[in-house]
Design an enzyme around this catalytic site. Structure first.
Site, PDB file in Angstrom:
ATOM      1  N   LYS A 191      24.241  16.926  29.885  1.00  0.00           N
ATOM      2  CA  LYS A 191      24.179  15.817  30.829  1.00  0.00           C
ATOM      3  C   LYS A 191      23.457  14.628  30.211  1.00  0.00           C
ATOM      4  O   LYS A 191      23.936  13.493  30.251  1.00  0.00           O
ATOM      5  CB  LYS A 191      23.424  16.290  32.080  1.00  0.00           C
ATOM      6  CG  LYS A 191      23.383  15.290  33.210  1.00  0.00           C
ATOM      7  CD  LYS A 191      22.304  15.633  34.248  1.00  0.00           C
ATOM      8  CE  LYS A 191      22.504  16.993  34.875  1.00  0.00           C
ATOM      9  NZ  LYS A 191      21.628  17.199  36.061  1.00  0.00           N
ATOM     10  N   LYS A 236      13.798  16.263  28.367  1.00  0.00           N
ATOM     11  CA  LYS A 236      13.794  15.488  29.620  1.00  0.00           C
ATOM     12  C   LYS A 236      14.501  16.301  30.683  1.00  0.00           C
ATOM     13  O   LYS A 236      15.599  16.819  30.462  1.00  0.00           O
ATOM     14  CB  LYS A 236      14.562  14.168  29.399  1.00  0.00           C
ATOM     15  CG  LYS A 236      14.630  13.297  30.646  1.00  0.00           C
ATOM     16  CD  LYS A 236      13.391  12.445  30.784  1.00  0.00           C
ATOM     17  CE  LYS A 236      13.209  11.852  32.175  1.00  0.00           C
ATOM     18  NZ  LYS A 236      12.564  12.766  33.156  1.00  0.00           N
ATOM     19  N   GLN A 247      21.203  20.450  31.279  1.00  0.00           N
ATOM     20  CA  GLN A 247      20.563  19.143  31.091  1.00  0.00           C
ATOM     21  C   GLN A 247      20.831  18.585  29.692  1.00  0.00           C
ATOM     22  O   GLN A 247      20.933  17.372  29.505  1.00  0.00           O
ATOM     23  CB  GLN A 247      19.049  19.297  31.327  1.00  0.00           C
ATOM     24  CG  GLN A 247      18.331  18.008  31.659  1.00  0.00           C
ATOM     25  CD  GLN A 247      18.477  17.596  33.116  1.00  0.00           C
ATOM     26  OE1 GLN A 247      18.344  18.404  34.003  1.00  0.00           O
ATOM     27  NE2 GLN A 247      18.738  16.331  33.348  1.00  0.00           N
ATOM     28  N   SER A 288      16.076   7.785  35.122  1.00  0.00           N
ATOM     29  CA  SER A 288      14.794   8.225  34.556  1.00  0.00           C
ATOM     30  C   SER A 288      14.642   7.670  33.139  1.00  0.00           C
ATOM     31  O   SER A 288      13.556   7.241  32.736  1.00  0.00           O
ATOM     32  CB  SER A 288      14.722   9.756  34.503  1.00  0.00           C
ATOM     33  OG  SER A 288      14.410  10.301  35.761  1.00  0.00           O
ATOM     34  N   ASN A 290      17.129  14.456  48.711  1.00  0.00           N
ATOM     35  CA  ASN A 290      17.231  13.179  47.995  1.00  0.00           C
ATOM     36  C   ASN A 290      18.664  12.851  47.591  1.00  0.00           C
ATOM     37  O   ASN A 290      19.145  11.738  47.835  1.00  0.00           O
ATOM     38  CB  ASN A 290      16.313  13.221  46.762  1.00  0.00           C
ATOM     39  CG  ASN A 290      16.489  12.012  45.880  1.00  0.00           C
ATOM     40  OD1 ASN A 290      17.229  12.051  44.892  1.00  0.00           O
ATOM     41  ND2 ASN A 290      15.875  10.896  46.241  1.00  0.00           N
ATOM     42  N   LYS A 340      13.782  21.701  31.381  1.00  0.00           N
ATOM     43  CA  LYS A 340      13.645  21.870  32.833  1.00  0.00           C
ATOM     44  C   LYS A 340      12.407  22.704  33.106  1.00  0.00           C
ATOM     45  O   LYS A 340      12.003  23.528  32.280  1.00  0.00           O
ATOM     46  CB  LYS A 340      14.864  22.601  33.395  1.00  0.00           C
ATOM     47  CG  LYS A 340      15.054  22.399  34.890  1.00  0.00           C
ATOM     48  CD  LYS A 340      15.833  21.128  35.164  1.00  0.00           C
ATOM     49  CE  LYS A 340      15.922  20.815  36.637  1.00  0.00           C
ATOM     50  NZ  LYS A 340      16.840  19.692  36.880  1.00  0.00           N
ATOM     51  N   THR A 350      20.540   9.304  41.890  1.00  0.00           N
ATOM     52  CA  THR A 350      21.459  10.440  41.727  1.00  0.00           C
ATOM     53  C   THR A 350      22.611  10.334  42.728  1.00  0.00           C
ATOM     54  O   THR A 350      23.783  10.496  42.373  1.00  0.00           O
ATOM     55  CB  THR A 350      20.716  11.778  41.878  1.00  0.00           C
ATOM     56  OG1 THR A 350      19.562  11.746  41.044  1.00  0.00           O
ATOM     57  CG2 THR A 350      21.600  12.942  41.481  1.00  0.00           C
ATOM     58  N   GLY A 387      11.610  14.844  39.098  1.00  0.00           N
ATOM     59  CA  GLY A 387      11.844  15.610  40.318  1.00  0.00           C
ATOM     60  C   GLY A 387      13.083  16.479  40.254  1.00  0.00           C
ATOM     61  O   GLY A 387      13.921  16.352  39.367  1.00  0.00           O
ATOM     62  N   ASP A 388      13.184  17.389  41.187  1.00  0.00           N
ATOM     63  CA  ASP A 388      14.371  18.210  41.433  1.00  0.00           C
ATOM     64  C   ASP A 388      14.133  18.811  42.827  1.00  0.00           C
ATOM     65  O   ASP A 388      13.295  18.281  43.585  1.00  0.00           O
ATOM     66  CB  ASP A 388      14.546  19.293  40.349  1.00  0.00           C
ATOM     67  CG  ASP A 388      15.932  19.953  40.393  1.00  0.00           C
ATOM     68  OD1 ASP A 388      16.902  19.333  39.935  1.00  0.00           O
ATOM     69  OD2 ASP A 388      16.059  21.074  40.925  1.00  0.00           O
TER      70      ASP A 388
HETATM   71  P1  NDP Z   1      15.740  18.141  47.711  1.00  0.00           P
HETATM   72  O1  NDP Z   1      14.644  19.118  47.644  1.00  0.00           O
HETATM   73  O2  NDP Z   1      15.443  16.735  48.047  1.00  0.00           O
HETATM   74  O3  NDP Z   1      16.859  18.639  48.736  1.00  0.00           O
HETATM   75  C1  NDP Z   1      17.481  19.865  48.555  1.00  0.00           C
HETATM   76  C2  NDP Z   1      18.472  20.062  49.686  1.00  0.00           C
HETATM   77  O4  NDP Z   1      19.287  21.189  49.387  1.00  0.00           O
HETATM   78  C3  NDP Z   1      17.775  20.379  50.995  1.00  0.00           C
HETATM   79  O5  NDP Z   1      18.566  19.930  52.057  1.00  0.00           O
HETATM   80  C4  NDP Z   1      17.698  21.903  50.951  1.00  0.00           C
HETATM   81  O6  NDP Z   1      17.589  22.505  52.221  1.00  0.00           O
HETATM   82  C5  NDP Z   1      19.018  22.246  50.318  1.00  0.00           C
HETATM   83  N1  NDP Z   1      18.875  23.522  49.608  1.00  0.00           N
HETATM   84  C6  NDP Z   1      18.013  23.814  48.601  1.00  0.00           C
HETATM   85  N2  NDP Z   1      18.114  25.082  48.214  1.00  0.00           N
HETATM   86  C7  NDP Z   1      19.058  25.613  48.994  1.00  0.00           C
HETATM   87  C8  NDP Z   1      19.613  26.900  49.073  1.00  0.00           C
HETATM   88  N3  NDP Z   1      19.201  27.898  48.262  1.00  0.00           N
HETATM   89  N4  NDP Z   1      20.593  27.095  49.993  1.00  0.00           N
HETATM   90  C9  NDP Z   1      21.006  26.073  50.795  1.00  0.00           C
HETATM   91  N5  NDP Z   1      20.508  24.839  50.764  1.00  0.00           N
HETATM   92  C10 NDP Z   1      19.551  24.607  49.879  1.00  0.00           C
HETATM   93  O7  NDP Z   1      16.475  18.236  46.299  1.00  0.00           O
HETATM   94  P2  NDP Z   1      17.486  17.208  45.613  1.00  0.00           P
HETATM   95  O8  NDP Z   1      18.274  16.497  46.635  1.00  0.00           O
HETATM   96  O9  NDP Z   1      16.719  16.430  44.613  1.00  0.00           O
HETATM   97  O10 NDP Z   1      18.415  18.206  44.796  1.00  0.00           O
HETATM   98  C11 NDP Z   1      19.655  18.699  45.300  1.00  0.00           C
HETATM   99  C12 NDP Z   1      20.510  19.168  44.146  1.00  0.00           C
HETATM  100  O11 NDP Z   1      20.775  18.079  43.261  1.00  0.00           O
HETATM  101  C13 NDP Z   1      19.907  20.262  43.249  1.00  0.00           C
HETATM  102  O12 NDP Z   1      20.939  21.099  42.786  1.00  0.00           O
HETATM  103  C14 NDP Z   1      19.326  19.469  42.105  1.00  0.00           C
HETATM  104  O13 NDP Z   1      19.184  20.269  40.946  1.00  0.00           O
HETATM  105  C15 NDP Z   1      20.399  18.418  41.934  1.00  0.00           C
HETATM  106  N6  NDP Z   1      20.014  17.195  41.228  1.00  0.00           N
HETATM  107  C16 NDP Z   1      18.940  16.460  41.623  1.00  0.00           C
HETATM  108  C17 NDP Z   1      18.624  15.297  40.959  1.00  0.00           C
HETATM  109  C18 NDP Z   1      17.525  14.401  41.400  1.00  0.00           C
HETATM  110  O14 NDP Z   1      17.362  13.340  40.802  1.00  0.00           O
HETATM  111  N7  NDP Z   1      16.762  14.751  42.425  1.00  0.00           N
HETATM  112  C19 NDP Z   1      19.393  14.865  39.775  1.00  0.00           C
HETATM  113  C20 NDP Z   1      20.549  15.676  39.492  1.00  0.00           C
HETATM  114  C21 NDP Z   1      20.818  16.806  40.190  1.00  0.00           C
HETATM  115  P3  NDP Z   1      16.171  23.120  52.684  1.00  0.00           P
HETATM  116  O15 NDP Z   1      15.338  21.950  53.061  1.00  0.00           O
HETATM  117  O16 NDP Z   1      16.512  24.015  53.816  1.00  0.00           O
HETATM  118  O17 NDP Z   1      15.629  23.872  51.511  1.00  0.00           O
HETATM  119  O1  2IT Z   2      19.026  17.721  37.335  1.00  0.00           O
HETATM  120  C1  2IT Z   2      18.618  16.584  37.034  1.00  0.00           C
HETATM  121  O2  2IT Z   2      19.250  15.853  36.269  1.00  0.00           O
HETATM  122  C2  2IT Z   2      17.361  16.119  37.619  1.00  0.00           C
HETATM  123  N1  2IT Z   2      16.767  16.824  38.433  1.00  0.00           N
HETATM  124  C3  2IT Z   2      16.772  14.789  37.212  1.00  0.00           C
HETATM  125  C4  2IT Z   2      16.011  14.922  35.936  1.00  0.00           C
HETATM  126  C5  2IT Z   2      15.263  13.708  35.486  1.00  0.00           C
HETATM  127  O3  2IT Z   2      14.591  13.839  34.451  1.00  0.00           O
HETATM  128  O4  2IT Z   2      15.319  12.653  36.113  1.00  0.00           O
END
Ligand code: NDP
Ligand code: 2IT
Length: 448
Positions: free
Chosen positions: A117, A93, A114, A380, A243, A129, A212, A168-169
């Site tokens: 976690k 997952k 993961q 999830s 997100n 992943k 998240t 998603g990620d």
């Molecule tokens: P999104 O794609 O929705 O948003 C990512 C954000 O981070 C954007 O503002 C983006 O800016 C910025 N970003 C991405 N890459 C970079 C970079 N290399 N340098 C600077 N800024 C960057 O992703 P999420 O919000 O879903 O994910 C954010 C973080 O949270 C990640 O590390 C992800 O692995 C983690 N995460 C997400 C989960 C989820 O459920 N979505 C769960 C657990 C962890 P820009 O638009 O300019 O790229």
């Molecule tokens: O990093 C993470 O935990 C995620 N991007 C969410 C993974 C999931 O299966 O919901």
């Protein structure tokens, strides 16, 4: 931390040799191995069962070509990945990252983290992943759809509701999950919960979008309470504007904090009046615009080019919610110097080892990613449960379960840290508590 245990020193050497050119993966493994030293001293049976030797090697790695046709009729080729890291406690997952920086080392670090976690969530999920070096930014909906369909055409051979359940990620939100789900269903002729983060009209769970960010605040709130503090009246800086950042802003504000900054990969906004989240949601979720557009309608706010400068803003609590290694040693020093006393991670591995050392040396309350951002994957897991019973729960039901899970994750980290003589080191606690459940399951299932 310098390792003393000969077995762990040798193991880390092997990991470094075997995974050259993958610094993020080596960084993630090093942190875990270092914090597991006291456990390994106490549990020779786990060493004998080869649990750690097996844990650092993914069960399966799939790398594939993703060809698609752009709006000009030109063939484009990306590289797709799925790393099925560990299935000791449940089906693989974990999310799918779409970003130009994606290569096998990023997917392996994310898959490795993961595993721990997912174990912490208390739900039966293994770790995996996936992703691609495809960049959804600036692409039309049609291009994104054709990419997602091509990606799923190969991926569908390797996943399934009881095998591996992606989500998603970075770069993968509701739109991408929808296109991938549609293609899976078409190719396999099966309507199953093979992906999470689905739309609410076709099996998605209420509160998964928020999970998240909300979960990060629930975990952080619990950590603050345990240390006689709260969000009330505090100044918070949050990086990213995707997100996780958006829903962390929403919940931190609801808990009485003032969020004054957000960013994207180009720069950051500072709004001393507190971020106007409705505006950010419109810009990012609806119009898919850059964060700098915010200042056009908020005259008191400023925009600064470059994302690292966000850590120079004075705050009580910092919630990095963008990407890996976004807080380095230098930024951590500046945060501390400016009076920041809590860092809690929404992103995966956002702090470099130097930054973490700075937090620990200065008594910062530090909520590590594996625990603090587990609310997304936990929800999830709740989506998978709802899909299995073909029912859907109310927002309040899911949110209450999420809250309960985050509180229990904090307690597990806190008590593991205490048990192993590292009270207050929630990073060590998270790694130990996450590890033990997986380790027991691996030992019980024999050498597989
Ligand atoms: P999104 O794609 O929705 O948003 C990512 C954000 O981070 C954007 O503002 C983006 O800016 C910025 N970003 C991405 N890459 C970079 C970079 N290399 N340098 C600077 N800024 C960057 O992703 P999420 O919000 O879903 O994910 C954010 C973080 O949270 C990640 O590390 C992800 O692995 C983690 N995460 C997400 C989960 C989820 O459920 N979505 C769960 C657990 C962890 P820009 O638009 O300019 O790229
Ligand atoms: O990093 C993470 O935990 C995620 N991007 C969410 C993974 C999931 O299966 O919901």
């Amino acid at each position: 931390m310098a390792l003393k245990n000969k077995y762990l020193i040798d193991l880390l050497e092997t990991v470094k040799k075997r995974n050259q050119g993958e610094p993020e993966f080596i960084q993630a493994v090093t942190e875990v191995i270092e914090t597991l030293e006291p456990v390994i001293e106490k549990r020779p049976d786990l060493v004998e069962a080869g649990v750690l030797d097996r844990l650092v090697e993914p069960e399966r790695q799939i790398v594939f070509r993703v060809p698609w046709v752009d709006d000009n009729g030109k063939v484009q080729v990306n590289r797709g990945f799925r790393v099925q890291f560990n299935s000791a406690i449940g089906p693989y997952k974990g999310g799918i990252r779409l970003h130009p920086s994606v290569y096998i080392g990023i997917i392996k670090f994310l898959g490795f983290e993961q595993v721990f976690k997912n174990s912490l969530t208390t739900l039966p999920m293994g770790g995996g992943k996936g992703g691609s070096d495809f960049d959804p930014k600036g692409k039309s909906d049609g291009e994104v759809m054709r990419f997602c369909q091509s990606f799923m055409t190969e991926l569908c051979k390797h996943i399934g509701a009881d095998t591996d359940v992606p989500a998603g990620d970075i770069g993968t939100g509701a739109r991408e999950i929808g296109f991938m789900f549609g293609q899976y269903k078409r190719l396999r002729n099966e309507f199953t919960g093979v992906l999470t983060g689905k739309g609410l009209t076709y099996g998605g769970s209420l509160a998964r979008t928020e999970a998240t960010g909300y979960g990060l605040c629930y975990f952080t709130d619990e950590m603050l309470k345990a240390n006689g503090k709260s969000f009330e009246g505090k100044t918070v800086v949050i990086s990213g504007s995707g997100n996780v950042a958006i829903y962390a802003t929403e919940k931190a504000t609801a808990l009485g904090a003032k969020v004054v900054a957000l960013s994207d990969s180009n720069g950051y906004i500072y709004d001393p009046d507190g971020i106007d989240l409705a505006c950010v949601k419109q810009l990012k979720e609806v119009e898919r615009k850059r964060i700098k557009e915010y200042v056009a309608t908020h005259p008191n706010a400023t925009y600064t080019e470059g994302c690292k400068g966000i850590w120079t803003i004075k705050c009580d609590i910092a919630l990095p919610c963008a990407t890996q290694n976004e807080i380095d040693g230098e930024s951590a020093e500046i945060l501390v110097k400016n009076g920041c006393w809590c860092v809690s991670e929404g992103a995966n591995m956002p702090s470099t080892p130097e930054a973490i050392n700075t937090y620990l040396a200065n008594g910062i309350l530090y909520g590590p990613a594996k625990a603090a951002n587990a609310g997304g994957v936990a929800t999830s897991g709740l989506e998978m449960s709802q899909n299995s019973e073909r029912l859907s729960w109310t927002f309040e039901e899911v949110d209450a379960k999420l809250h309960g899970i985050m509180v229990s994750i904090f307690k597990a980290c806190d008590s593991a840290a205490k048990e192993y003589g590292m009270e207050g080191n929630y990073m060590a606690g998270a790694n130990i508590a996450g590890f033990l459940k997986v380790a027991e399951a691996m030992k019980a299932q024999g050498c597989v």
